[in-house]
Each structure stands twice: as C-alpha cells, then as structure tokens.
Design a protein around this motif. Structure first.
Motif, PDB file in Angstrom:
ATOM      1  N   GLY A   1       3.144  -3.967   1.191  1.00 45.60           N
ATOM      2  CA  GLY A   1       2.319  -2.943   0.573  1.00 45.60           C
ATOM      3  C   GLY A   1       3.047  -2.091  -0.450  1.00 45.60           C
ATOM      4  O   GLY A   1       2.422  -1.415  -1.265  1.00 45.60           O
TER       5      GLY A   1
ATOM      6  N   LYS B   1      -0.779  -4.332  -4.005  1.00 47.64           N
ATOM      7  CA  LYS B   1      -1.830  -3.374  -3.685  1.00 47.64           C
ATOM      8  C   LYS B   1      -3.167  -4.052  -3.415  1.00 47.64           C
ATOM      9  O   LYS B   1      -4.073  -3.431  -2.868  1.00 47.64           O
ATOM     10  CB  LYS B   1      -2.004  -2.382  -4.847  1.00 47.64           C
ATOM     11  CG  LYS B   1      -0.708  -1.683  -5.260  1.00 47.64           C
ATOM     12  CD  LYS B   1      -0.064  -0.931  -4.112  1.00 47.64           C
ATOM     13  CE  LYS B   1       1.245  -0.276  -4.534  1.00 47.64           C
ATOM     14  NZ  LYS B   1       1.961   0.350  -3.394  1.00 47.64           N
TER      15      LYS B   1
ATOM     16  N   CYS C   1      -4.444  -5.128   6.849  1.00 45.12           N
ATOM     17  CA  CYS C   1      -4.299  -3.663   6.803  1.00 45.12           C
ATOM     18  C   CYS C   1      -3.212  -3.192   7.759  1.00 45.12           C
ATOM     19  O   CYS C   1      -2.375  -2.350   7.405  1.00 45.12           O
ATOM     20  CB  CYS C   1      -5.629  -2.989   7.153  1.00 45.12           C
ATOM     21  SG  CYS C   1      -6.942  -3.176   5.939  1.00 45.12           S
TER      22      CYS C   1
ATOM     23  N   ASN D   1      -0.069  -3.061   5.463  1.00 45.41           N
ATOM     24  CA  ASN D   1      -0.462  -1.774   4.890  1.00 45.41           C
ATOM     25  C   ASN D   1      -1.093  -1.947   3.504  1.00 45.41           C
ATOM     26  O   ASN D   1      -0.865  -1.158   2.584  1.00 45.41           O
ATOM     27  CB  ASN D   1       0.735  -0.821   4.808  1.00 45.41           C
ATOM     28  CG  ASN D   1       0.305   0.614   4.565  1.00 45.41           C
ATOM     29  OD1 ASN D   1      -0.790   1.023   4.965  1.00 45.41           O
ATOM     30  ND2 ASN D   1       1.144   1.392   3.898  1.00 45.41           N
ATOM     31  N   ILE D   2      -1.892  -2.992   3.366  1.00 49.96           N
ATOM     32  CA  ILE D   2      -2.680  -3.223   2.155  1.00 49.96           C
ATOM     33  C   ILE D   2      -4.151  -3.115   2.543  1.00 49.96           C
ATOM     34  O   ILE D   2      -4.604  -3.780   3.473  1.00 49.96           O
ATOM     35  CB  ILE D   2      -2.385  -4.610   1.554  1.00 49.96           C
ATOM     36  CG1 ILE D   2      -0.901  -4.731   1.189  1.00 49.96           C
ATOM     37  CG2 ILE D   2      -3.248  -4.861   0.312  1.00 49.96           C
ATOM     38  CD1 ILE D   2      -0.503  -6.131   0.726  1.00 49.96           C
ATOM     39  N   HIS D   3      -4.892  -2.284   1.814  1.00 48.91           N
ATOM     40  CA  HIS D   3      -6.272  -1.989   2.194  1.00 48.91           C
ATOM     41  C   HIS D   3      -7.286  -2.387   1.116  1.00 48.91           C
ATOM     42  O   HIS D   3      -8.482  -2.158   1.296  1.00 48.91           O
ATOM     43  CB  HIS D   3      -6.423  -0.505   2.502  1.00 48.91           C
ATOM     44  CG  HIS D   3      -5.634  -0.052   3.691  1.00 48.91           C
ATOM     45  ND1 HIS D   3      -6.205   0.139   4.940  1.00 48.91           N
ATOM     46  CD2 HIS D   3      -4.316   0.223   3.840  1.00 48.91           C
ATOM     47  CE1 HIS D   3      -5.270   0.523   5.801  1.00 48.91           C
ATOM     48  NE2 HIS D   3      -4.110   0.576   5.153  1.00 48.91           N
TER      49      HIS D   3
END
Length: 597
Positions: free
Chosen positions: A264, A268, A311, A315-317
């Motif tokens: 992340g 992105k 996610c 930690n990529i949303h």
C-alpha cells in the motif's frame, strides 16, 4: 479480423478441470523449487493523457492472475515484476536465491510490445543458461508472430506464445513437467515435448516448428483456447500479493519480495476481475470475440473475500473492476451489489471502507439506475462510462444526450462519480455551431452534466476487431510519418494514426483542444465554488488533468512536428504474419498452412 471461435459446445473447459490441473502440477517433483520470473512489460512512451500518473499506482490484473495460478499449482520460488516500478531490471541479471530463473514469463499489451521484445532479447544473452521464455497478454493473443524472429539473425524470440488465459499456461507447464527427465531444465523438457508433438493438443499455443538458427521456418498455432466458464474456479488472486518485486532502479532482483503489508506504500489501486464479456458488438472492439461471445462471472462472495483480504493484508482500499461491461446482466449486478452492501472491512461497511469503480455503458446504466443507491452501499464510487459519441454517429449503443444527462444525474444523486469516455472519429469537427456533433460541444455537455473526468481517444485499429482490416484497406492507417515508422506504442488511442484526413495533425490537436476545454483554470475555479460531495475529487481531477495535458503536449512535440511537416505513408492492406502459420485443427490430424507474406 476477429479471433476464430470454437464450436459452441466446445468453448469451455470441463467444470473442475482447472483445480484438477493445479493439483496435478503440484505433484510433479521439484515444482516448488523452480525459479520463476514474471515481468509485466511497460513502455513509458505511453504515459499520455490526463491519467498518466496512475500507471505507477496501479497493480494490473495479469500479474495477480498468473501469480495466483502459479502458486495454486505449487510454484513457490516466484517473483512478480512490474516494469513501471522496475524500469531497469533485466532478465539476464535477475537471480532468485542466487539462481537464474528457469521460467521467464513476459506479459504485454500491444502498446508495450517494444519493452517486451527488449526483455526477450536480453534473456537470450544468457546463451545456454537462458530460461524457457513464454510470452502472454493481449500482444501474444492477437499478434503472437511478433514475438518470434527477433535479434540480429532472427533466431531469438519466445519459446511459446500463450494465446489464452491461465488454464492454457498451466496445461502447457503440466505437459512440460510430465516430459522432464531428472536433471533436465524446463527449456530442455519443452524442446523434447515439442519434438515429440506432445503440445499439439493444447489449444492456445503458438511456437516454432524448427530448431535451426535464423527466423522460423513456420509457426504452429494450436487453435483458439477453451475458456474457464465459472470464474470461481480460478484461485483467489490475493495470494499473489506476497510475490511482488519492490520498486527500485536496479538491474537485478531484490533479495526478497516486497512484504504484502507494505504494498500500500507504493500501490494505491488494485485491478480486480468481476465479470468478462459484453452484449454489444462494436466494430472497433475485440472483446466479444475474445470471450467467444460469452458472459462469464464470479460469485459475489469470492469478490467480497478478495476485497476484504486485499484491504486487510495490503492496506489498499481502491479497486478498479476489469469488467468489459459490469452492468451487462441485471441479475448478476443486483446479486453482486447486495452481497457487497452487506459486507464489512473490519467494522466498516463497504460503503465507507472501499472505493470501487468499474466500466459500463450509458444504456445499461439507464436500464438499471434503480440499483444505483444499492451500488453506492456496495462501495461503488465511480463509473467509467463508454459514451463514445453522444450523437451515435460512430456507434449506436443506446446512448443520447437526454439519456446521458439523466444517467449522470442519477449517478450523482446516488453519490457515484460519472467518468466519461469519448472517441474522436473522422468527420467529427472540433466544434459545431448547432447541436452536439462537435468534440468540444460534447465535452462541455458532459462537464455540465456532471462528469468529473473526460477521456478522449482517437479511433484506432484494434487487432481482433471487425473493422481492423477495413481501416488498413481504406488507406486510413499511417505507416510512417516523417521517415519514422509508426510503432505499436502509438496504437494507444492517444496518437492520430488512422484517419482519411490529409491533415492528421489537426485531428491530433483536436484531442488536446478537447482536453483543454475540460481541464483548465476556469473549470477549476468553477469547481472551487461548486460545493457538494464531489468537491475535492473534482478539484483533484482538474489539477491532474491540467498537468497531464501539458505533459502530453511536451511528450508528443516531435510527433506533432512530424505530422505537420513530414511525409506521410499509408498502409494499403493490413499487416500479415511474417512467417507461415500452420494451424493445427483439432478435428483433423494434419497441419494446415494458412497465410503468410
């Protein structure tokens, strides 16, 4: 021309065959220890337009899909390289745990083929130590012959072009591993299998018929692939997050892949596969024929699982759906939205935790606009909409000014950003006194209707589409400009390479003028005082768009100069394979020669 089709009762792989194949490969001795390098080729000359900054922030679908398939088949010494992150990395320098990769996979779109060819030729500098080289991606699917006959004497190239999806790749590897003798490399085992004719019943391959130095005597094509119908049979793509090469400027590989929890920091956006196929048959689009005129889907539950995993793990949303037309089937759409709307990432519902966007058409959104509020609850934040041409002169897909305005209004009311996509075509003026035929007229209409972004592409020959050969035969496609041949990277929709106009530079400038009419300081100021839920996103899009337009003008200055001042040569017929193509028909025992120049 469009890709050839299999018979309707022979389009798909037998249910369950994909998982059986993975299990069989994993049982071959030593699979976990085979060093495998996958490189997703990237040509930086394609960095044009208002979205040019997004390429380094995006993890494409191909490395994730192939990485997950290889992991499911038992391969563990694996590295996935994005050339946009690692532009100087070379296969000849790459080492996995101190070893030269035994298998090199290079995936490329047509516009990135120059970078792919450079990687292939570099791998050949290893001589007898070189890996088995496989080429894949859209370039291999539609123009596999361009991966052969490379190097000073034409001897270099891929060993096999894989003209299909993951199942074709794994079926090939299974056959090679079954032939491998103790102490043999994968390349040696491949050569043995090819000489024995053991690859001829695997549809979706192209390879040389001979071993002699120099260009190929001919290429064997084993026919169109069979597709995996149920996309849930494919392994979860999330596992691939553990194998990515960290971004750096070196020529060799890092000692270890980037830990998934640090992805992340660099990426992105993750491309995610939901559905494949489209019910439209636009003459400039190869997608329906590639999917053999089928519509494939995955279950909403597996989609949710992958989003939650990404996610939580990376930690990529932000997710971009690699859909050909996400609104293609109402039943599938509603089921997917309902499942996503009930899902959570930690304690947050998808509405707040996920930024999901994908593609659809005006008419399909209009038919299903009652589902838009539910879509927003599912995390849908933006839709990239193929408006193409508001007057339906180029193509009729049920679009029109009033329907488009109503769709954009419904999207904005639901909290979903409309992202418009236009095609600038021959005959369309830059501006018209009346109506919406002019490019700028349409751009301004879409902005007033609420579009946050506007993408403008030029009609370009797309390999595998119905109109591909026609554009060449009509003498519209530029062969060389100012003494320089038109290259693959210029088939990106950003370069004017197909027009009947004697002033192609004018059509090129029209695109920049269209962008400038959407992305400019005046519209930025307008957005500054237009306070709503899209306020920040609108301003960000304006800033990035203005920077992108200026950057694109700088990057294409030589191309524009040659368009204006240089001599232009045009094709009179579509390019043909430079080698004889021997098509191995599944219903006949013999090789049948097709065409070659």
């Amino acid at each position: 021309m469009e890709l050839p089709q299999r018979a309707k009762d022979d389009r798909f792989v037998r249910p369950g065959a994909f998982r059986e194949l993975c299990a069989r490969i994993a049982r071959h001795p030593g699979v976990a220890d085979i060093p495998v390098l996958f490189i997703y080729a990237f040509d930086p000359r394609t960095r044009l337009g208002p979205f040019y900054l997004y390429d380094k922030a995006l993890i494409p679908g191909a490395p994730r899909a192939i990485g997950a398939a290889l992991h499911a088949a038992g391969f563990r010494r694996l590295r996935l390289v994005l050339q946009s992150w690692n532009p100087r990395l070379r296969p000849s320098w790459a080492r996995l745990d101190g070893k030269v990769p035994e298998l090199l996979l290079i995936s490329s779109m047509q516009i990135h083929s120059k970078a792919a060819v450079d990687l292939i030729c570099d791998a050949w500098t290893l001589g007898e130590s070189r890996p088995l080289i496989l080429g894949g991606g859209p370039k291999a699917i539609y123009e596999p012959w361009d991966f052969f006959g490379l190097g000073p004497d034409g001897s270099q190239g891929v060993d096999v072009a894989v003209t299909g999806e993951e199942f074709v790749l794994l079926e090939l590897l299974d056959r090679i591993l079954a032939c491998r003798l103790p102490g043999q490399s994968l390349r040696e085992a491949f050569e043995l299998a090819r000489r024995k004719g053991l690859l001829e019943d695997i549809p979706g391959l192209v390879y040389r018929v001979d071993d002699r130095p120099g260009p190929p005597e001919a290429l064997v094509a084993t026919g169109p692939q069979r597709l995996v119908h149920d996309l849930d049979e494919l392994p979860p793509a999330g596992i691939s997050l553990n194998y990515f090469e960290p971004p750096h400027g070196g020529r060799t590989l890092a000692p270890a892949p980037l830990p998934a929890h640090r992805l992340g920091k660099y990426a992105k956006i993750v491309t995610i596969l939901n559905t494949r196929g489209c019910h439209f048959r636009c003459h400039y689009c190869p997608i329906p024929a590639y999917n053999q005129f089928s519509f494939r889907r995955r279950s909403p539950e597996s989609l949710v699982d992958e989003i939650v995993y990404t996610c939580s793990r990376a930690n990529i949303h932000t997710f971009f759906g690699a859909d050909d037309n996400f609104f293609n089937d109402r039943k599938v759409l509603e089921e997917t939205f309902r499942t996503m709307a009930q899902a959570k990432v930690g304690e947050k519902p998808f509405r707040d935790a996920v930024y999901f966007s994908t593609e659809a058409t005006v008419s399909d959104i209009h038919k299903n606009q009652d589902l838009l509020p539910l879509g927003r609850e599912a995390g849908l934040r933006a839709l990239w909409i193929g408006v193409e041409d508001l007057t339906a002169t180029l193509v009729k897909k049920g679009q029109g000014p009033e329907k488009t305005r109503n769709v954009f209004q419904a999207l904005r009311q639901a909290g979903i950003a409309p992202m418009a996509m236009l095609i600038h075509h021959d005959g369309q003026p830059l501006w018209s006194w009346k109506g919406l035929y002019g490019l700028i007229n349409q751009v301004n209409f879409l902005r007033r209707a609420g579009a946050l972004t506007c993408q403008i592409t030029l009609l370009t020959p797309s390999v595998g589409s119905k109109s591909y050969e026609k554009l060449f035969e009509e003498g519209k496609v530029l062969r060389s400009v100012g003494g320089k041949p038109v290259e693959d990277y210029q088939y990106d929709g950003n370069h004017c390479i197909a027009t009947a106009s004697n002033r192609p530079w004018l059509r090129q400038l029209n695109v920049f003028a269209g962008y400038a009419s959407f992305y400019n300081p005046i519209n930025f100021l307008r957005g500054l005082f237009q306070v709503d839920q899209f306020w920040r996103a609108r301003l960000e899009c304006q800033v990035l768009g203005m920077v992108g337009v200026v950057e694109s003008l700088v990057r294409t200055r030589d191309w524009l100069k040659r368009l204006i001042l240089g001599r232009i040569e045009r094709y009179q017929s579509a390019p043909r394979p430079p080698f004889p193509i021997l098509s191995l028909l599944q219903t006949e025992p013999a090789l049948v020669q097709l065409t070659a120049d």
